[in-house]
Scaffold this active site. Sequence first.
Site, PDB file in Angstrom:
ATOM      1  N   THR A  22      -1.981  -6.584 -84.765  1.00  0.00           N
ATOM      2  CA  THR A  22      -2.450  -5.191 -84.743  1.00  0.00           C
ATOM      3  C   THR A  22      -3.418  -4.945 -83.577  1.00  0.00           C
ATOM      4  O   THR A  22      -3.494  -3.832 -83.066  1.00  0.00           O
ATOM      5  CB  THR A  22      -3.103  -4.761 -86.076  1.00  0.00           C
ATOM      6  OG1 THR A  22      -4.302  -5.509 -86.283  1.00  0.00           O
ATOM      7  CG2 THR A  22      -2.155  -4.941 -87.244  1.00  0.00           C
ATOM      8  N   ASN A  23      -4.134  -5.983 -83.155  1.00  0.00           N
ATOM      9  CA  ASN A  23      -4.984  -5.822 -81.966  1.00  0.00           C
ATOM     10  C   ASN A  23      -4.124  -5.653 -80.717  1.00  0.00           C
ATOM     11  O   ASN A  23      -4.433  -4.838 -79.846  1.00  0.00           O
ATOM     12  CB  ASN A  23      -5.940  -7.007 -81.825  1.00  0.00           C
ATOM     13  CG  ASN A  23      -7.125  -6.895 -82.747  1.00  0.00           C
ATOM     14  OD1 ASN A  23      -8.059  -6.159 -82.490  1.00  0.00           O
ATOM     15  ND2 ASN A  23      -7.074  -7.609 -83.865  1.00  0.00           N
ATOM     16  N   HIS A 121     -13.054 -12.282 -82.258  1.00  0.00           N
ATOM     17  CA  HIS A 121     -13.333 -13.089 -83.447  1.00  0.00           C
ATOM     18  C   HIS A 121     -13.873 -12.182 -84.557  1.00  0.00           C
ATOM     19  O   HIS A 121     -14.733 -11.341 -84.302  1.00  0.00           O
ATOM     20  CB  HIS A 121     -14.364 -14.175 -83.085  1.00  0.00           C
ATOM     21  CG  HIS A 121     -14.708 -15.041 -84.252  1.00  0.00           C
ATOM     22  ND1 HIS A 121     -13.868 -16.027 -84.713  1.00  0.00           N
ATOM     23  CD2 HIS A 121     -15.785 -15.035 -85.076  1.00  0.00           C
ATOM     24  CE1 HIS A 121     -14.416 -16.604 -85.773  1.00  0.00           C
ATOM     25  NE2 HIS A 121     -15.585 -16.026 -86.009  1.00  0.00           N
TER      26      HIS A 121
HETATM   27  C1  GAR Z   1      -8.287 -10.620 -85.908  1.00  0.00           C
HETATM   28  O1  GAR Z   1      -9.191 -10.165 -86.870  1.00  0.00           O
HETATM   29  C2  GAR Z   1      -8.927 -11.687 -85.042  1.00  0.00           C
HETATM   30  O2  GAR Z   1     -10.282 -11.507 -84.851  1.00  0.00           O
HETATM   31  C3  GAR Z   1      -8.664 -12.912 -85.856  1.00  0.00           C
HETATM   32  O3  GAR Z   1      -7.358 -12.755 -86.316  1.00  0.00           O
HETATM   33  C4  GAR Z   1      -7.120 -11.369 -86.541  1.00  0.00           C
HETATM   34  C5  GAR Z   1      -5.801 -11.020 -85.917  1.00  0.00           C
HETATM   35  O4  GAR Z   1      -5.354  -9.783 -86.363  1.00  0.00           O
HETATM   36  N1  GAR Z   1      -8.841 -14.085 -85.064  1.00  0.00           N
HETATM   37  C6  GAR Z   1      -9.428 -15.195 -85.510  1.00  0.00           C
HETATM   38  O5  GAR Z   1      -9.776 -15.359 -86.669  1.00  0.00           O
HETATM   39  C7  GAR Z   1      -9.587 -16.273 -84.477  1.00  0.00           C
HETATM   40  N2  GAR Z   1     -10.519 -17.268 -84.946  1.00  0.00           N
HETATM   41  P1  GAR Z   1      -4.065  -9.113 -85.716  1.00  0.00           P
HETATM   42  O6  GAR Z   1      -2.990 -10.209 -85.620  1.00  0.00           O
HETATM   43  O7  GAR Z   1      -3.674  -8.028 -86.669  1.00  0.00           O
HETATM   44  O8  GAR Z   1      -4.461  -8.590 -84.362  1.00  0.00           O
END
Ligand code: GAR
EC number: 2.1.2.2
Length: 212
Positions: A22-23, A121
């Site tokens: 989603t990021n 993070h």
């Molecule tokens: C995010 O919240 C990111 O900060 C975290 O995974 C999620 C990914 O979300 N990353 C970590 O925990 C790294 N240590 P997404 O796949 O929906 O973008």
Amino acid sequence: MAEPVVESAAKRLVVLVSGSGTNLQALIDAIAETGPGAYGAEIVAVGADRGGIEGLARAERAGLPTFVCRVKDHATREEWDAALAEAVAAYEPDLVVSAGFMRIVGKEFLARFGGRFVNTHPALLPSFPGAHGVRDALAYGARVTGCTVHFVDDGVDTGPIIAQGVVEIRDEDDESALHERIKEVERRLLVDVVGRLARNGYRIEGRKVVIQ
Ligand code: GAR
């Protein structure tokens, strides 16, 4: 007569994902909305450490090139790290963004992309580094947590901090509800930070990141 608008060249981004992406989607949408010239960057490829994830599907739907570099396809961790560095380097990125990429990169990757490898993070570093930032903040009983966008160094979530967003922890929160609220803040923060780094340029002075 009005001067023609000369847009400076968009910086090249490679985005690394391991999950729902989603990021990544927030970056794709922001660039589509403003245009790469005005945003300051374009995504030239999306890489992952595993196949079959929604993050890769999002990239494919957006028409972006993708690649997968699996740890288990390499004899050693060092070989995987070198192969990942090679795969990323093929797209000649100015910045590499780890957006939910759940792997620690090694020496070779950092030698090539140190100082231009950004991670997001889901906690307020230096509290709660590692793979379970959301769960650890809840278990500790913290009243606020959030997200941190930082440059990656050779520690686990220890690199220079670029920006942070704060999220209150509610009594009724479980890990998933809290993570969703963090991600709402995180997506906006990441889009803002990557755009500013790309448009303005930056320098890293010890632990401080100065965006020009
Ligand atoms: C995010 O919240 C990111 O900060 C975290 O995974 C999620 C990914 O979300 N990353 C970590 O925990 C790294 N240590 P997404 O796949 O929906 O973008």
